[in-house]
Design a protein around this motif. Structure first.
Motif, PDB file in Angstrom:
ATOM      1  N   LEU A  27       3.477  -1.090  -1.363  1.00  0.00           N
ATOM      2  CA  LEU A  27       3.785  -0.194  -2.074  1.00  0.00           C
ATOM      3  C   LEU A  27       2.279  -0.593  -3.539  1.00  0.00           C
ATOM      4  CD1 LEU A  27       6.762   1.039  -1.157  1.00  0.00           C
ATOM      5  CD2 LEU A  27       4.323   1.992  -0.598  1.00  0.00           C
ATOM      6  N   HIS A  28       1.586  -1.483  -3.316  1.00  0.00           N
ATOM      7  CA  HIS A  28       0.870  -1.448  -4.809  1.00  0.00           C
ATOM      8  C   HIS A  28       0.160   0.242  -5.121  1.00  0.00           C
ATOM      9  CE1 HIS A  28      -1.147  -4.010  -7.722  1.00  0.00           C
ATOM     10  NE2 HIS A  28      -2.562  -3.349  -7.731  1.00  0.00           N
ATOM     11  N   MET A  29      -0.292   0.822  -4.355  1.00  0.00           N
ATOM     12  CA  MET A  29      -1.799   1.527  -4.935  1.00  0.00           C
ATOM     13  C   MET A  29      -2.294   1.322  -6.151  1.00  0.00           C
ATOM     14  SD  MET A  29       1.084   4.650  -3.520  1.00  0.00           S
ATOM     15  CE  MET A  29       2.750   4.095  -3.684  1.00  0.00           C
ATOM     16  N   GLY A  30      -3.166   0.447  -5.989  1.00  0.00           N
ATOM     17  CA  GLY A  30      -3.716   0.233  -7.242  1.00  0.00           C
ATOM     18  C   GLY A  30      -5.654   0.584  -7.439  1.00  0.00           C
ATOM     19  N   TYR A  68       2.973  12.012   3.205  1.00  0.00           N
ATOM     20  CA  TYR A  68       3.734  10.545   3.932  1.00  0.00           C
ATOM     21  C   TYR A  68       2.558   9.087   4.016  1.00  0.00           C
ATOM     22  CZ  TYR A  68       5.545  14.275   7.019  1.00  0.00           C
ATOM     23  OH  TYR A  68       5.841  15.561   7.454  1.00  0.00           O
ATOM     24  N   TYR A  69       3.632   8.421   3.980  1.00  0.00           N
ATOM     25  CA  TYR A  69       2.881   6.844   3.590  1.00  0.00           C
ATOM     26  C   TYR A  69       2.992   6.071   4.160  1.00  0.00           C
ATOM     27  CZ  TYR A  69       3.607   8.993  -0.824  1.00  0.00           C
ATOM     28  OH  TYR A  69       3.089  10.010  -2.226  1.00  0.00           O
ATOM     29  N   LEU A  70       1.354   5.918   5.324  1.00  0.00           N
ATOM     30  CA  LEU A  70       1.072   5.274   6.303  1.00  0.00           C
ATOM     31  C   LEU A  70       1.255   3.600   5.817  1.00  0.00           C
ATOM     32  CD1 LEU A  70      -1.104   7.780   8.135  1.00  0.00           C
ATOM     33  CD2 LEU A  70       1.360   8.289   8.125  1.00  0.00           C
ATOM     34  N   ILE A  71       2.097   3.068   6.750  1.00  0.00           N
ATOM     35  CA  ILE A  71       2.024   1.405   6.181  1.00  0.00           C
ATOM     36  C   ILE A  71       0.737   0.818   7.130  1.00  0.00           C
ATOM     37  CG2 ILE A  71       3.383  -0.538   5.738  1.00  0.00           C
ATOM     38  CD1 ILE A  71       4.526   1.307   3.925  1.00  0.00           C
ATOM     39  N   THR A  72      -0.161   0.075   7.030  1.00  0.00           N
ATOM     40  CA  THR A  72      -0.529   0.144   7.752  1.00  0.00           C
ATOM     41  C   THR A  72      -1.472  -1.813   7.381  1.00  0.00           C
ATOM     42  OG1 THR A  72      -2.882   1.284   6.371  1.00  0.00           O
ATOM     43  CG2 THR A  72      -1.677   2.515   8.239  1.00  0.00           C
ATOM     44  N   LYS A  73      -1.558  -1.842   6.645  1.00  0.00           N
ATOM     45  CA  LYS A  73      -2.203  -3.043   5.977  1.00  0.00           C
ATOM     46  C   LYS A  73      -1.270  -4.834   6.825  1.00  0.00           C
ATOM     47  CE  LYS A  73      -5.110  -1.665   3.016  1.00  0.00           C
ATOM     48  NZ  LYS A  73      -5.383  -1.517   1.482  1.00  0.00           N
ATOM     49  N   ARG A  77      -0.028  -6.838   2.393  1.00  0.00           N
ATOM     50  CA  ARG A  77      -0.313  -6.817   0.821  1.00  0.00           C
ATOM     51  C   ARG A  77      -2.021  -5.890   0.303  1.00  0.00           C
ATOM     52  NH1 ARG A  77       0.438 -10.841  -3.559  1.00  0.00           N
ATOM     53  NH2 ARG A  77      -0.379  -9.178  -4.339  1.00  0.00           N
ATOM     54  N   TYR A  78      -1.278  -6.171  -0.714  1.00  0.00           N
ATOM     55  CA  TYR A  78      -2.881  -4.456  -0.445  1.00  0.00           C
ATOM     56  C   TYR A  78      -4.403  -5.284  -1.131  1.00  0.00           C
ATOM     57  CZ  TYR A  78      -4.040  -6.328  -5.603  1.00  0.00           C
ATOM     58  OH  TYR A  78      -4.154  -7.590  -6.478  1.00  0.00           O
ATOM     59  N   PHE A  79      -4.760  -6.224  -0.796  1.00  0.00           N
ATOM     60  CA  PHE A  79      -6.101  -6.781  -0.602  1.00  0.00           C
ATOM     61  C   PHE A  79      -6.218  -6.820   0.445  1.00  0.00           C
ATOM     62  CE2 PHE A  79      -3.741 -10.131  -2.983  1.00  0.00           C
ATOM     63  CZ  PHE A  79      -3.740 -10.772  -1.722  1.00  0.00           C
TER      64      PHE A  79
END
Length: 144
Positions: A27-30, A68-73, A77-79
């Protein structure tokens, strides 16, 4: 299902309609569109309390609007980048949440296709397939 693509700012969508975007498990969202989601709606602790896992759809509600927040990674990690399978799993999870809550209008960016590098043609086909029999209007916002 109705599917339409428009040019414009996602955050100008009607305030009573749902929004969604892709995020990483941390959930970094950067970067990208995740930044204005984090800035406008906050709620990172609330999202973390929902137990983010890849393939899961987390939800915030702000002023009656589901977000809605779709966790796809795949690698958490965000990168890292998502796979089509991870996106499909999260879209199915979001669909279930939408239908059970009576949500009939969803506004999204070109999910998975900006910084996440998935193919928009393939993602569009996936969205159309998943929601094909549902009474929902999906509007895709693009700044291009």
């Amino acid at each position: 299902m109705q599917f339409r693509e428009v040019q414009g700012d996602l955050f100008t969508a009607p305030p009573n309609e749902a929004l969604a975007h892709c995020v990483s498990k941390d959930l970094h969202m950067g970067k990208g569109i995740a930044v204005p989601f984090r800035q406008r709606f906050g709620g990172v602790p609330e999202l973390k309390d929902q137990g983010p896992e890849i393939g899961k759809c987390l939800t915030l509600v702000r002023d009656g609007r589901p977000i809605y927040y779709l966790i796809t990674k795949v690698n958490e990690r965000y990168f890292h980048f998502p796979t089509e399978d991870a996106l499909r799993t999260t879209l199915l999870a979001m669909r279930e949440k939408m239908l059970s809550a009576g949500v009939r209008a969803l506004n999204i960016p070109r999910i998975g296709c900006g910084l996440d590098r998935l193919n928009w043609g393939r993602v569009t086909a996936m969205i159309r397939d998943i929601f094909r029999d549902d009474p929902v209007v999906i509007t895709v916002y693009s700044l291009e």
